[in-house]
Design a protein around this motif. Structure first.
Motif, PDB file in Angstrom:
ATOM      1  N   GLU A 195       4.567   1.589 -10.220  1.00 26.44           N
ATOM      2  CA  GLU A 195       4.003   0.166 -10.016  1.00 26.44           C
ATOM      3  C   GLU A 195       3.018  -0.260 -11.123  1.00 26.44           C
ATOM      4  O   GLU A 195       2.893  -1.121 -11.903  1.00 26.44           O
ATOM      5  N   SER A 196       1.853   0.656 -11.095  1.00 23.40           N
ATOM      6  CA  SER A 196       0.768   0.540 -11.850  1.00 23.40           C
ATOM      7  C   SER A 196       0.923   0.629 -13.329  1.00 23.40           C
ATOM      8  O   SER A 196       0.502  -0.182 -14.155  1.00 23.40           O
ATOM      9  N   ALA A 197       1.959   1.595 -13.709  1.00 23.37           N
ATOM     10  CA  ALA A 197       2.394   1.830 -15.097  1.00 23.37           C
ATOM     11  C   ALA A 197       2.868   0.506 -15.631  1.00 23.37           C
ATOM     12  O   ALA A 197       2.615   0.131 -16.565  1.00 23.37           O
ATOM     13  N   ARG A 198       3.823  -0.002 -14.763  1.00 19.32           N
ATOM     14  CA  ARG A 198       4.530  -1.298 -15.128  1.00 19.32           C
ATOM     15  C   ARG A 198       3.487  -2.315 -15.505  1.00 19.32           C
ATOM     16  O   ARG A 198       3.533  -3.194 -16.271  1.00 19.32           O
ATOM     17  N   LYS A 199       2.759  -2.630 -14.411  1.00 17.16           N
ATOM     18  CA  LYS A 199       1.575  -3.567 -14.562  1.00 17.16           C
ATOM     19  C   LYS A 199       0.790  -3.300 -15.876  1.00 17.16           C
ATOM     20  O   LYS A 199       0.360  -4.456 -16.441  1.00 17.16           O
ATOM     21  N   TYR A 200       0.348  -2.164 -16.062  1.00 16.80           N
ATOM     22  CA  TYR A 200      -0.506  -1.980 -17.250  1.00 16.80           C
ATOM     23  C   TYR A 200       0.168  -2.181 -18.468  1.00 16.80           C
ATOM     24  O   TYR A 200      -0.290  -2.939 -19.371  1.00 16.80           O
ATOM     25  N   ASN A 201       1.569  -1.536 -18.525  1.00 16.43           N
ATOM     26  CA  ASN A 201       2.394  -1.937 -19.603  1.00 16.43           C
ATOM     27  C   ASN A 201       2.416  -3.630 -19.996  1.00 16.43           C
ATOM     28  O   ASN A 201       2.238  -3.890 -21.218  1.00 16.43           O
ATOM     29  N   TRP A 240       1.006  -1.227  -0.161  1.00 17.93           N
ATOM     30  CA  TRP A 240       0.205   0.012  -0.035  1.00 17.93           C
ATOM     31  C   TRP A 240       0.828   1.201   0.135  1.00 17.93           C
ATOM     32  O   TRP A 240       0.068   2.316   0.581  1.00 17.93           O
ATOM     33  N   LYS A 241       2.058   1.160  -0.050  1.00 15.64           N
ATOM     34  CA  LYS A 241       3.066   2.259  -0.310  1.00 15.64           C
ATOM     35  C   LYS A 241       2.593   3.337  -1.341  1.00 15.64           C
ATOM     36  O   LYS A 241       2.323   3.103  -2.537  1.00 15.64           O
ATOM     37  N   ASN A 242       2.340   4.502  -0.844  1.00 15.59           N
ATOM     38  CA  ASN A 242       1.701   5.663  -1.723  1.00 15.59           C
ATOM     39  C   ASN A 242       3.177   6.052  -2.835  1.00 15.59           C
ATOM     40  O   ASN A 242       4.131   6.611  -2.021  1.00 15.59           O
ATOM     41  N   GLN A 243       2.896   6.045  -3.928  1.00 14.91           N
ATOM     42  CA  GLN A 243       4.003   6.420  -4.862  1.00 14.91           C
ATOM     43  C   GLN A 243       3.969   7.620  -5.407  1.00 14.91           C
ATOM     44  O   GLN A 243       4.747   8.105  -6.304  1.00 14.91           O
ATOM     45  N   GLY A 244       2.855   8.275  -4.883  1.00 17.88           N
ATOM     46  CA  GLY A 244       2.454   9.464  -5.513  1.00 17.88           C
ATOM     47  C   GLY A 244       2.079   9.644  -7.081  1.00 17.88           C
ATOM     48  O   GLY A 244       1.748   8.749  -7.378  1.00 17.88           O
ATOM     49  N   GLU A 245       2.037  10.947  -7.320  1.00 14.46           N
ATOM     50  CA  GLU A 245       1.678  10.836  -8.887  1.00 14.46           C
ATOM     51  C   GLU A 245       2.680  10.305  -9.731  1.00 14.46           C
ATOM     52  O   GLU A 245       3.986  10.283  -9.673  1.00 14.46           O
ATOM     53  N   GLY A 246       2.264   9.672 -10.700  1.00 12.72           N
ATOM     54  CA  GLY A 246       2.944   9.049 -11.716  1.00 12.72           C
ATOM     55  C   GLY A 246       3.283   7.522 -10.972  1.00 12.72           C
ATOM     56  O   GLY A 246       4.410   7.064 -11.274  1.00 12.72           O
ATOM     57  N   ASP A 247       2.327   6.817 -10.678  1.00 13.03           N
ATOM     58  CA  ASP A 247       2.488   5.350  -9.975  1.00 13.03           C
ATOM     59  C   ASP A 247       3.426   4.573 -10.951  1.00 13.03           C
ATOM     60  O   ASP A 247       2.860   3.928 -11.830  1.00 13.03           O
TER      61      ASP A 247
END
Length: 64
Positions: free
Chosen positions: A14-20, A5-12
């Motif tokens: 980890e989520s971008a990597r998973k999406y890609n 649940w670590k907040n990565q701030g704007e431009g996440d």
């Protein structure tokens, strides 16, 4: 706080990597043509108005 649940701030990143990764896997899956055909058929069906309404709602949240 856990890393999950670590907040990565704007431009996440980890989520971008998973999406890609998932986008690339879908593109390589051989299912793109079938999905495109289904989408085209849906736009020619009774679903058309509902799909266009959903598209408009989604675009209203987009950053310009």
């Amino acid at each position: 706080m856990t890393d999950k649940w670590k907040n990565q701030g704007e431009g996440d990143k980890e989520s971008a990597r998973k999406y890609n990764e998932k986008t690339e896997a879908f593109a390589k899956s051989g299912k793109v043509e079938a999905a495109a055909k289904d989408a085209k058929e849906a736009l020619s069906s009774d679903e058309r108005e509902e799909l266009l309404k959903a598209e408009k709602a989604g675009k209203s949240h987009a950053k310009h």
